[in-house]
Design a protein around this motif. Structure first.
Motif, PDB file in Angstrom:
ATOM      1  N   ALA A   1       0.875  -1.179   0.000  1.00 27.58           N
ATOM      2  CA  ALA A   1       0.000   0.000   0.000  1.00 27.58           C
ATOM      3  C   ALA A   1       0.906   1.221   0.000  1.00 27.58           C
ATOM      4  O   ALA A   1       1.864   1.291   0.773  1.00 27.58           O
TER       5      ALA A   1
ATOM      6  N   GLY B   1      -2.244   1.522  -9.585  1.00 27.39           N
ATOM      7  CA  GLY B   1      -3.487   0.919  -9.111  1.00 27.39           C
ATOM      8  C   GLY B   1      -3.853  -0.279  -9.977  1.00 27.39           C
ATOM      9  O   GLY B   1      -4.262  -1.333  -9.482  1.00 27.39           O
TER      10      GLY B   1
ATOM     11  N   GLY C   1      -1.983  -0.867  -3.818  1.00 28.14           N
ATOM     12  CA  GLY C   1      -2.994   0.015  -3.221  1.00 28.14           C
ATOM     13  C   GLY C   1      -2.423   1.429  -3.126  1.00 28.14           C
ATOM     14  O   GLY C   1      -1.553   1.684  -2.313  1.00 28.14           O
TER      15      GLY C   1
ATOM     16  N   HIS D   1      -2.778   5.448  -2.357  1.00 27.79           N
ATOM     17  CA  HIS D   1      -3.587   6.446  -1.671  1.00 27.79           C
ATOM     18  C   HIS D   1      -2.882   7.786  -1.853  1.00 27.79           C
ATOM     19  O   HIS D   1      -2.139   8.235  -0.976  1.00 27.79           O
TER      20      HIS D   1
END
Ligand SMILES: NC(=O)c1ccc[n+]([C@@H]2O[C@H](COP(=O)([O-])OP(=O)(O)OC[C@H]3O[C@@H](n4cnc5c(N)ncnc54)[C@H](O)[C@@H]3O)[C@@H](O)[C@H]2O)c1
Length: 413
Positions: A66, A84, A89, A91
């Motif tokens: 992530a 992605g 992941g 963000h």
């Protein structure tokens, strides 16, 4: 998902990968050996094409990842979109506010990591203050930058650090290539893209003659600028002087400079009294890790008017007597905001050390106490050796006699 954005991101990542032969070779090795199988990684790094190549390498090794941004202005949205699609992941979004920036770090931590990768210590800080419930699972980390290492060493000294962290910043290969050549070139690149200024004949003031400052000063001089160095360390100041640079305190340099570049890792290096003394048209840029090196609040207070975006990444502050000071990238990292950060060939070195350090942690973490660890020497040498091989450069090796001569005190000269 916007397929045009993903395609643009893939093109950008592919272009970066062309200049990253070492990381690519490590990725191939990881794909065969799977040293990171089952490992969950939370990373807080600049979301750029080069980082994407690192993410691909770690994924090839078997990790689940992530990723959050370590700076809200440096995110390449197309790269985030492409990552992605690869199953990382992500963000991160370019230009988010402070609150969203920290929310993204929390979201990356939701993966409940075994290993963390940080660039500036924000993620490690949140882990130790707001997400302590995750600490038990975390068994190691890597830190990418000088400022982050300083914080980690303070945490370790106060026995607050709860897991071992590898100081990726401290390798010879990283410091030389990333801080010196990478920051040197890309900082000047950012200033030129933002302002289109001609540096030849200008006075460029570089605050801090560390690894980064030395690189910036060399590049500015190479373009024909007169370079003034400000320092607080007498040894560094002397070194700068013997390199032929003019060394002055900021008070004097403030009056002389056309372009100011801070690279100290410190705060308030350019303050109100300095700003008040500057020439009309002076350009202010920061390449140190945080946006506190130039006192932007003091600049706001001095200004009668602020014209935002007179050029991309350039804000004009008009003082009471009409002088205009130009602040680049809101005082944040100019090389990442106004240019593209380090060239991929430079990131190849530090991210290769990062990838090999993660594999080392995955192997050794059970036996490591909390603290800050140097990158194992063999990792540093391996990265340099792979880079030389990719460039087709050969070096000498020690003869048996030379080896003996260097390592035995019994032999006289
Ligand atoms: N922009 C980038 O891409 C990038 C890349 C690597 C590092 N960094 C950041 O750049 C900063 C410098 O990194 P470095 O590796 O060169 O560190 P360094 O420790 O080698 O150099 C910093 C220098 O600044 C000097 N200094 C401290 N306070 C000062 C002040 N008030 N006035 C003048 N000089 C002062 C120190 O004496 C030192 O010589 C750090 O914040 C680091 O995180 C940025």
């Amino acid at each position: 998902m916007d397929s045009a954005l993903v395609a643009a991101g893939e093109r950008r990542i592919g272009w970066a990968a062309r200049s990253m032969p070492v990381l690519t070779a490590i990725g191939e090795r990881f794909a065969a050996e799977r040293p990171l199988d089952g490992l969950r990684i939370a990373a807080c790094l600049h979301v750029t094409a080069e980082t994407a190549v690192l993410m691909g390498t770690l994924k090839a090794g078997g990790a689940e990842i992530a990723l959050a941004a370590s700076n809200p202005l440096s995110t390449q949205d197309d790269v985030a979109a492409a990552l992605g699609e690869y199953g990382v992941g992500v963000h991160a979004r370019a230009g988010v506010d402070r609150e969203t920036y920290y929310r993204h770090i929390h979201q990356a931590l939701d993966i409940s990591p075994d290993v963390v990768l940080d660039d500036g210590c924000d993620l490690v800080n949140i882990l130790h203050t707001e997400r302590t419930e995750l600490l038990e699972r975390v068994s190691g980390g890597c830190e990418e930058t000088t400022t982050g290492i300083i914080r980690l060493r303070q945490m370790a000294a106060e026995r607050a650090l709860r897991f071992p962290v590898v100081a990726v910043n401290d390798t010879r290969t990283k410091r030389m290539f990333d801080n010196r050549y990478g920051t040197g070139q890309s900082t000047i690149d950012g200033i030129m893209r933002a302002t289109n200024t001609l540096l030849a004949g200008k006075t460029v003031v570089v605050a801090g003659f560390g690894y980064c400052g030395r690189g910036v000063a060399e590049r500015a001089r190479g373009l024909g600028a007169r370079v003034v160095i400000t320092e607080i360390d007498p040894v560094k100041a002397l070194d700068a002087s013997l390199h032929g640079y003019d060394v002055q305190p900021m008070t004097g340099a403030a009056r002389a400079g056309d372009v100011f570049i801070t690279v100290t890792g410190n705060r308030d290096v350019i303050r109100g009294e300095h700003l008040a003394a500057m020439k009309d048209g002076a350009i202010l840029a920061n390449a140190g890790h945080f946006d506190v090196e130039i006192d932007v609040r003091a600049l706001d207070e001095l200004a009668q008017a602020v014209h935002r975006g007179v050029r991309p990444n350039t804000d004009e502050y008009v003082l009471a007597d009409g002088r205009r000071l130009l602040l680049l990238a809101e005082g944040r990292l100019v090389n990442l905001t106004a240019a593209e950060g380090h060239p991929a060939a430079v990131m190849d070195m530090s991210f290769s050390a990062q990838a090999l350090a993660v594999a080392w942690l995955a192997r050794e973490r059970a036996g490591l106490a909390p603290g800050v660890y140097d990158v194992p020497q063999e990792v540093d040498v391996e990265v340099a050796r792979l880079k030389l091989a990719a460039a087709g450069i050969e070096v000498d090796t020690l003869t048996a006699e030379q080896e003996k001569y260097l390592h035995s005190w019994r032999l006289g000269s």
